[in-house]
Write an enzyme that holds these catalytic residues in place. Structure first.
Site, PDB file in Angstrom:
ATOM      1  N   GLU A   1       9.418  16.335  14.643  1.00 44.85           N
ATOM      2  CA  GLU A   1       9.833  16.290  13.246  1.00 44.85           C
ATOM      3  C   GLU A   1       8.984  17.257  12.422  1.00 44.85           C
ATOM      4  O   GLU A   1       7.767  17.172  12.434  1.00 44.85           O
ATOM      5  CB  GLU A   1       9.611  14.854  12.764  1.00 44.85           C
ATOM      6  CG  GLU A   1      10.174  14.547  11.421  1.00 44.85           C
ATOM      7  CD  GLU A   1       9.869  13.106  11.023  1.00 44.85           C
ATOM      8  OE1 GLU A   1       8.751  12.618  11.266  1.00 44.85           O
ATOM      9  OE2 GLU A   1      10.764  12.476  10.441  1.00 44.85           O
ATOM     10  N   CYS A  26      13.495  11.345   6.201  1.00 40.47           N
ATOM     11  CA  CYS A  26      13.415  10.878   7.595  1.00 40.47           C
ATOM     12  C   CYS A  26      14.737  11.109   8.321  1.00 40.47           C
ATOM     13  O   CYS A  26      14.761  11.348   9.515  1.00 40.47           O
ATOM     14  CB  CYS A  26      13.003   9.425   7.639  1.00 40.47           C
ATOM     15  SG  CYS A  26      14.022   8.383   6.600  1.00 40.47           S
ATOM     16  N   LYS A  47       0.855  -1.189   0.000  1.00 42.21           N
ATOM     17  CA  LYS A  47       0.000   0.000   0.000  1.00 42.21           C
ATOM     18  C   LYS A  47       0.889   1.237   0.000  1.00 42.21           C
ATOM     19  O   LYS A  47       1.482   1.595   1.013  1.00 42.21           O
ATOM     20  CB  LYS A  47      -0.928   0.062   1.219  1.00 42.21           C
ATOM     21  CG  LYS A  47      -2.021   1.105   0.997  1.00 42.21           C
ATOM     22  CD  LYS A  47      -2.563   1.716   2.255  1.00 42.21           C
ATOM     23  CE  LYS A  47      -1.812   2.917   2.739  1.00 42.21           C
ATOM     24  NZ  LYS A  47      -1.829   4.087   1.837  1.00 42.21           N
ATOM     25  N   GLU A  65       9.564   1.637  10.514  1.00 37.86           N
ATOM     26  CA  GLU A  65      10.606   2.633  10.193  1.00 37.86           C
ATOM     27  C   GLU A  65       9.926   3.982  10.335  1.00 37.86           C
ATOM     28  O   GLU A  65       9.150   4.382   9.464  1.00 37.86           O
ATOM     29  CB  GLU A  65      11.111   2.450   8.757  1.00 37.86           C
ATOM     30  CG  GLU A  65      11.878   1.181   8.509  1.00 37.86           C
ATOM     31  CD  GLU A  65      13.227   1.160   9.186  1.00 37.86           C
ATOM     32  OE1 GLU A  65      13.793   2.230   9.463  1.00 37.86           O
ATOM     33  OE2 GLU A  65      13.708   0.056   9.467  1.00 37.86           O
TER      34      GLU A  65
END
Ligand code: NAD
Length: 501
Positions: free
Chosen positions: A395, A294, A180, A255
């Protein structure tokens, strides 16, 4: 470019529309026009794809898991060749969909090619081992088997790359998969499925459902016939995936994000060349792909004595970064991926300024008329930041660099480790002993010394702390997708007489 791909769901070797008939417009982040229209799958589509993968796995006896390992590796190599054949097309598609520069799109295709080749080589060399059971009458081996049906859920920043870091090892190990992609950037993953088909993968071994995280990803995470879920994305969605997976005790690999420190000691900048390199790489660490990485080095932690000189040069160069559509020649930074990501970045910067940060570069949208329809934001440097600030802890996933300072090595380490994440970090020092000492103390999954961002398919990628669970790439990236089975064979069975009667 406007393409109709309403049949973007791939189940048991057939391309389909969503069961509901729903579609979604995929937008070009450079001007908000429609790039493509794809199927907006739902829970029913997820169920159909999982059923196909389950059937194709066939308790490990299906066509793909029972394909000899050398042939599985050969198919992965064919996929790598096809990726290189279509390099320009795929690089362009990734650039248009994710907003990155064309060159970054091409580099992504090369990295993905390397990953397919790496796992093809690895899987044939890691075939299990004989265990010495301490008796000549026992033959004991540990063999690797596929886990089963793997649900692979990926984000929008490196769509083709993140999908491939999962698909290549999962298929190498003989699993069947349901993929997905992010609903925001599904186009290169759809293209990759066509290449898997062209390479000769049996029907049902790889399935694809385009659609939103909830319900499609959520259904995949909870479904009892899914044996493993590997998720790359944000912390909030990752924790939901882990919860959803708990009831069926499936294997979970996560992750997640990062808030990555880039620690610069003054001794790295005593020569003009050293200074130029450290500044240049700090820019690269923070602003490549508009900071939507990331492992972005979004926290500059610089020695106090160097701060003013370093930040002044950094800000000067940040202001000169050429922003624009990723496919335009000379452009160095593309747009943010969505209106939501732009709004999030603006909100973070506003909160940082309200908390006392000092703006040294950027701080808003570009003024050029031709950039007004896209989701552009200028590379931004915020000085005088501290760990109490939200922008230093959370973040942003935008082109924003915060600056903190330290006086001692211990202080630098404490700052760099003061994050709930632990994905990656950089250390800049001309003193090799100091750099290694600091690297050893950093609680991050990847540490670069006098560099930032490179990764190798042979080396594990993943995070400490809330950056995730498990590793991608490297031998551990294949092990995620394998069960180990110990087969102990007694060649001379005799009664044990534990029970005497
Ligand atoms: P996201 O969490 O919003 O979405 C990631 C994927 O999860 C998408 O496909 C989304 O549809 C799906 N999803 C959303 N909610 C879900 C749910 N409840 N159940 C199952 N699936 C769900 O993340 P994003 O905004 O697409 O990507 C940005 C994030 O990804 C950042 O936090 C970034 O740090 C992280 N990321 C991490 C790595 C890494 O290697 N550690 C790499 C790239 C991106």
């Amino acid at each position: 470019m406007s393409e109709h791909q309403e049949n973007s769901i791939y189940v048991a070797g057939e391309w389909r529309t969503a069961a509901s008939g729903a579609t979604r417009e995929v937008l070009d982040p450079a001007d908000a026009t429609i790039l493509a229209v794809v199927a907006e799958g739902g829970a029913r589509d997820a169920d159909a794809a999982i059923a196909a993968a389950h059937q194709a796995f066939g308790e490990g006896r299906g066509p793909w898991p029972s394909t000899p390992v050398a042939e599985r590796a050969a198919l992965l190599r064919r996929v790598a060749d096809l990726l290189q054949r279509d390099r320009e097309e795929l690089g362009l598609l990734e650039s248009l969909d994710a907003g990155k520069t064309l060159e970054e799109g091409r580099v992504d295709v090369d990295c993905v090619t390397d990953a397919f080749r790496y796992f093809a080589d690895l899987v044939v060399s890691e075939t299990g081992r004989v265990v010495d059971a301490g008796s000549p009458d026992v033959h004991s081996v540990v063999v690797h088997e596929p886990v089963g049906v793997c649900a692979l859920i990926t984000p929008w920043n490196y769509p083709l790359l993140q999908a491939s870091w999962k698909i290549a090892p999962a298929l190498a190990a003989g699993n069947t998969v349901v993929v997905k992609p992010s609903e925001i950037t599904p186009l290169t993953t759809i293209a990759l499925m066509r290449l898997l088909d062209e390479a000769g993968l049996p029907a049902g071994a790889a399935n694809l459902v385009t659609g939103p995280g909830d319900p499609v990803g959520a259904r995949m995470a909870e479904h009892p016939d899914v044996d493993l879920v590997s998720f790359t994305g944000g912390l909030a969605s990752g924790t939901k995936v882990m919860r959803a997976a708990a009831d069926s005790v499936k294997k979970v690999a996560l992750e997640l994000g990062g808030k990555n420190p880039n620690v610069v000691f003054a001794d790295a900048c005593t020569t003009a060349e050293g200074f130029d390199t450290a500044v240049d790489q700090a820019l690269n660490a923070a602003f490549i792909h508009s900071g939507q990485v990331c492992s972005a080095g979004s926290r500059l932690i610089v020695e106090e004595s160097l701060r003013e000189r370093f930040v002044a040069e950094l800000a000067r160069r940040a202001d000169r970064i050429r922003i624009g559509r990723g496919t335009d020649p000379g452009v160095e930074c593309g747009p943010l991926v969505s209106a939501a990501q732009l709004a999030r970045t603006e909100d973070f910067v506003a909160s940082a300024l309200a908390e006392g940060a000092v703006l040294r570069a950027g701080g808003g949208r570009p003024a050029e008329p031709h950039l007004q329809d896209g989701w552009f934001y200028r590379p931004t440097v915020l000085d005088r930041c501290h760990r109490g600030m939200r922008i230093v802890r959370e973040e942003v996933f935008g082109p924003v660099l915060t600056v903190e300072t330290f006086r001692t090595e211990d202080e630098a380490v404490a700052l760099a480790n003061d994050t709930e994440y632990g994905l990656a970090g950089g250390v800049w020092s001309a003193d090799a002993g100091r750099a290694r000492r600091v690297a050893a103390r950093l609680r991050h999954g990847t540490v670069w010394i006098n560099d930032f961002h490179p990764y190798l398919p042979q080396a594990e990628w993943g995070g400490f702390g809330k950056s995730g669970i498990g590793r991608e790439l490297g031998p551990a990236g294949l092990a995620e997708y394998r069960e180990s089975k110990h087969v102990y064979q007694n060649l001379a069975p005799r009664p044990v007489r534990w029970f005497k009667g």
